[in-house]
Enzyme design. Structure first.
Site, PDB file in Angstrom:
ATOM      1  CE  LYS A  76      -3.947   1.870   2.712  1.00  0.00           C
ATOM      2  NZ  LYS A  76      -4.737   1.663   3.943  1.00  0.00           N
ATOM      3  CB  SER A 171      -8.058   3.522   3.186  1.00  0.00           C
ATOM      4  OG  SER A 171      -7.139   2.969   4.121  1.00  0.00           O
ATOM      5  CB  SER A 195      -8.027   0.690   6.282  1.00  0.00           C
ATOM      6  OG  SER A 195      -8.665   1.935   6.276  1.00  0.00           O
TER       7      SER A 195
END
Lengths: 524, 506
Positions: A76, A171, A195
């Site tokens: 990420k 996210s 997330s």
């Protein structure tokens, strides 16, 4: 081959059925042909191939570094990666190339993993849809699956296809989509309020949020320091256990990591759940929970019951207050965590040169989106002297009560809690953006953030497809540092539910091509 | 200094004002008017005199090899931004960085006191001892330095200092003038230097003093206070406080009001001026720092069993190993050497002077009480005149000891000794004995020769001799002086006196 699990492909590498370079090339090719998913912000083709080459040398000399050697992974884009642009999907960090790698990234690289690129997210991980980043929204790969198309896209209006695509969740939506679309075998996400688990549930992959303090946060660009944990996204529970084993352990650069030695574990093949006590927290039957998820949840409970486990309803009475407190604590930490972005040391700097103060202001206005600015402003409001007691201290107190709720339940003999991960399956993007980020986050984190408030390990396991042909995940929450037990139960469950594999045209084409290319190889 | 130590339950972070820490921007200010004393005058209005109230906030840089939470070196005057780690620049993802970390609510020590002494007259002979309460000592991170260039609207930032450990010592408003404030800070400075916990050199910014000043009439509540910053020496501290007291009194006498503001001391103009960018109350938006687990301080009683002693802080153990603090050192000096208390203050006030003194005492037969005179009257005044530190003295302790030994053994007169010292200051590398030989300064040991000189003086001073014989013994001193002159100071006055007496009075 691309659809294999991490452990399977690792075995294939070891056997020589495929080389790290071939594997890396195939993943890179698939990343290109699934570009529309927008899972990656940065793809580092050159360094990935170089890493694959190094790995190949090790395999050739019979000295691979371990299970992860040669395995393509994605990270990420809120983890610092030396020499690779790290943006947090924000204008503020566009072009920022860190000089150091996050501890978790370094650990993966040290064990031979091949880093393909950095995945998309909501700006600074603030969001639950992976729709609020400066590089555009992540599209859920299931939007393009045979399963979804058959059930949801009216055949008469194929032009609607483009407006029917659903969100990936967030996210860490880019990481979930990358694993789900088979462009990598594992990905790092981060989990502050859900997330990792939320996009895992929407994208039909496993999402593990380990116990707070088990994995180093050094190099994870913080959202909420007291809740952030690096998350793990994989195709199956076994793979999550492998990655967890390679990441866990004390880090002098993160004082909150525990000193005790972590022993990597393998999950047993034969699992007996009959001696377990599974708690069903009634407060997780939250308003807005879709009826099909409710039904699935109760079916899952029955599975355990039928296997002889003690399944009981339990109460976590302060759950209702959790999301409000989470909001206060989150924004308060955001207010100070974001203070460092002033345009001086790195990242975006405004051209405004009227005065230093106006340069700071313009830099921050230009660099952050509305969501980030909104949270900074509310956090600073909650921390003002006159508000501190009423908001921040109160939220901290309620946080303690929430943690105590879990402690009481676990102390009463419950081993694992079983809950839904999300209220519904993934919604189409055009629906999702009708509500603002704040409202969406409050709804979407409702079932996941309490585990962050209490620091507990939790995992979302893909369970079944909804009526619309989209994945639904259920969540298991375990005792602190009892990942072994948590993952064991999750693996048993995974075996029972036999979640279907996503059917993507692009992947079929690639794997097909690969097999033609590999005709002489015996692996299939 | 006494301070109650508490287990510290955690640290706090506060949101940085964007960029590095505060800085002063000095505007123009009116030149200081009349001469100002420390004693507040009676109000013009005929009311009771004004009572000044002074409190201090002192930031001392902790003397350590590395910064508080990073491995960067701590180095004064290093090239800008040359000792800055990723952490100090708070790169994204470094923990815990990007805000200031301080012990806001659980300071490492509370409720202490500091005793200090100051003289009440100019001759340094009347010492009084006073006490100031220490509210708390807290640890925190230093900020970076920013320099504003107003004309070009530019700010230059140096992060070398960012993250260096600081201790903030908060002194209650128990002082009443610049002199007291300076004496209290001097004592604290000596304590820190003795402990080695800070170099505490004000000129290098290792000790920064902010003074809170207000005035009020006795029996009335404290007045509105101002905070005076930008003070970089003890002398300026005394000046700044006294100026501010006077300014406030004049302002109030003239019917004005005092604003609760931050002012900067302008050392060139000798006055305080309002600071531009610190107006209004700051709300630092403190919150607990979750990245740092609590550091627990134990004493021997609270220390848990079976715990690794290397990994915990036991304050009793630290206490045992503390060196003598200045007050104890002074008492020991007075007791051991029989010197006056005020002399012990002077010894400690000059860095290295006590060691110099003790080293001389060790090497000479001269009584310490006499040695101290040479140290304070000759050595120190010479050093002060030439702005030298003890370490820079051209005369080291063994040279002075050699010289004093010559004097003590009556090989030279004290006049000659001063002359030798005068030569030694030149730093030509000669020993005192060499100088004595070279300049022929040794006392005349040949008694016959001395007797002859005495006789010659007697023969030449008929009137004086008659006066002495008539009973005016005081005149003898004149003859002694004449012998001294004739021998160019090389005669032992006691011996000369004996010889003259023998010749004239027997």
């Amino acid at each position: 081959m691309l659809r294999a699990s991490l452990r399977e492909v690792s075995a294939a590498l070891k056997e020589g059925h495929v080389t790290p370079t071939e594997l890396c090339q195939r993943c890179l090719a698939l990343i290109k042909s699934t570009k529309f998913v927008n899972a990656y912000i940065t793809v580092v083709e050159e360094t990935a191939l170089k890493q694959a080459e190094e790995s190949e040398k090790r395999y050739r000399t019979g000295q691979p570094l371990g299970v992860l050697d040669g395995i393509p992974i994605a990270v990420k884009d809120n983890f610092s990666t030396a020499g690779i642009e790290t943006t947090c999907a924000s204008e503020m960090l566009k072009g920022y190339i860190p000089p150091y790698s996050a501890t978790v990234v370094q650990k993966l690289l040290d064990q031979g993993a091949v880093l393909l690129g950095k995945t998309n997210l909501d700006e600074f991980a603030m969001g639950s849809g992976s729709t609020d980043g400066v590089f555009g929204p992540v599209r859920n790969p299931w939007s393009y699956s045979r399963q979804y198309k058959e059930k949801s896209v009216p055949k008469s209006h194929p032009e609607d296809e483009d407006s029917n695509w659903v969100i990936a969740g967030g996210s860490s939506g880019g990481s979930a989509a990358a694993v789900s679309s088979f462009t990598c075998f594992a990905a790092l996400g981060s989990d502050t309020g859900g997330s990792t688990r939320n996009p895992a549930a929407h994208c039909g992959v496993v999402g593990l949020k380990p116990t707070y303090g088990l994995i180093s946060r050094h190099g994870l660009i913080p959202l909420v320091n007291s809740m952030d944990v690096p998350g793990i996204l994989t195709r199956c529970v076994d793979d999550a256990a492998v990655v967890l084993g390679s990441l866990a352990g004390h880090d002098p650069k993160d004082s909150t990591t525990i000193q005790d030695n972590f022993k990597p574990f393998e999950l047993p093949n034969l699992i007996d759940v009959s001696k377990l006590s599974i708690g069903i927290p009634k407060e997780y039957h939250a308003p807005g929970l879709s009826s099909e998820i409710l039904a699935l949840w109760s079916k899952a409970a029955d599975l355990f019951k039928n296997a002889g486990a003690n399944v009981i309803e339990v109460s976590l009475p302060h759950t209702h207050y959790s999301i409000v407190c989470y909001h206060v604590l989150c924004t308060a930490e955001v207010a100070s965590n974001m203070a460092r972005f002033d345009g001086l040391e790195y990242g975006h700097r405004s051209d405004m040169n009227k005065s230093t103060e106006s340069m700071y202001a313009a830099t921050r206005r230009e660099g952050f989106n509305d969501v980030v600015r909104g949270r900074i402003l509310s956090g600073n409001y909650f921390l003002l002297k006159q508000n501190y007691e009423n908001y921040f201290v109160k939220a901290q107190k309620v946080r303690r009560l929430i943690a105590n709720d879990f402690m009481k339940v676990f102390r009463s003999g419950v081993d694992i809690l079983l809950t839904p991960t999300t209220l519904s399956d993934a919604v189409p993007y055009i629906e999702f953006i009708k509500e603002d980020n704040r409202t969406r986050s409050a709804q979407d984190d409702i079932l996941t953030q309490a585990a962050n408030m209490a620091g507990l390990p939790a995992i979302s396991v893909p369970t079944a497809l909804s009526e619309r042909g989209l994945p639904i995940g259920l969540q298991f929450i375990g005792r602190s540092f009892q990942e072994n037990q948590l993952l064991t139960v999750a693996r048993w469950f995974e075996k029972q539910v036999k979640f279907p594999m996503i059917e993507l045209e692009e992947v079929k084409r690639h794997d097909h091509g690969v097999f033609q290319h590999q005709k002489s190889a015996s692996f299939s | 200094m006494v301070a109650a130590v508490r287990g510290c339950g955690g640290v706090w972070r506060r949101v940085w004002q964007c960029g590095a820490g505060g800085s002063a921007s000095l505007g123009q200010c009116a030149a200081a008017s009349s001469a100002r004393g420390a004693v507040a005058p009676a109000g013009k209005s005929g009311l009771a005199p004004w009572v000044p109230v002074v409190g201090l906030e002192i930031h001392a840089q902790i003397s350590s090899n590395s910064k508080l939470f990073s491995g960067s070196q701590v180095q004064f005057a290093a090239p800008p931004n040359s000792v800055v780690s990723f952490f100090d620049a708070s790169l994204p993802g470094t923990l815990p960085a990007g805000y200031q970390i301080t012990q806001q609510r659980v300071p490492i020590a509370v409720n202490g006191t500091l005793s200090y002494s100051l003289c009440t007259d100019h001759k340094m002979s009347q010492m009084v001892t006073k006490t100031v309460r220490i509210k708390q000592i807290q640890l925190e991170q230093d900020s970076g330095k920013s320099l504003h260039d107003d004309s070009r609207s530019q700010t230059l930032v140096d992060l070398n200092r960012a993250g260096v450990g600081l201790m903030e010592v908060v002194m209650e408003p128990d002082m009443c003038c610049g002199k007291e404030a300076a004496a209290a800070v001097r004592e604290l400075q000596l304590i820190l230097q003795t402990l080695g916990s800070s170099h505490a050199v004000m000129a290098e910014g290792q000790l920064r003093v902010d003074a809170n000043v207000s005035v009020h009439h006795p029996g009335e509540p404290y007045g509105v206070r101002t905070e005076v910053k930008n003070i970089n020496s003890l002398r300026f501290l005394a000046k700044a406080v006294d100026y501010e007291i006077q300014r406030q009194i004049e302002e109030l006498e003239n019917g004005g009001t005092i604003l609760n503001e931050t002012r900067a001391f302008d050392s060139k103009l000798g006055c305080t001026v309002p600071m531009r960018d610190k107006e209004g109350k700051q709300d630092y938006r403190f919150m607990p720092e979750p990245n740092l687990p609590p550091l627990i301080l134990y004493d021997t009683k609270s220390l848990p069993a079976n715990i690794n002693h290397q990994q915990v802080v036991n304050i009793d153990r630290i206490h045992e190993r503390l060196p003598d603090l200045p007050s104890v050192k002074r008492a020991k000096l007075v007791e051991q050497y029989g010197i006056l208390p005020e002399h012990s203050f002077t010894l400690l006030n000059e860095d290295g002077l006590t060691e110099f003194f003790e080293s001389v005492v060790k090497r000479t037969q001269m009584k310490p009480k006499k040695v101290i005179g040479w140290i304070l009257n000759d050595l120190l005044s010479y050093l002060n005149q030439h702005s030298l530190t003890v370490k820079e003295s051209p005369v080291n302790s063994s040279m002075l000891a050699d010289l004093l030994n010559l004097l003590e053994k009556k090989e030279i007169s004290s006049t000659a000794a001063k002359q030798v010292l005068g030569e030694l200051w030149k730093g030509e590398g000669k020993t005192p004995l060499e100088i004595v030989k070279e300049k022929k300064l040794e006392l005349i040991q040949d008694q016959e020769a001395l007797e002859q000189i005495c006789q010659a003086v007697i023969d030449g001073q008929k009137n004086e001799v008659m006066a002495i014989k008539a009973g005016n013994h005081k005149v003898l001193n004149k003859l002694i002086g004449l012998v001294q002159r004739k021998t160019q100071g090389r005669s032992n006055p006691v011996l000369v006196k004996q010889l003259l007496e023998k010749k004239l009075l027997d």
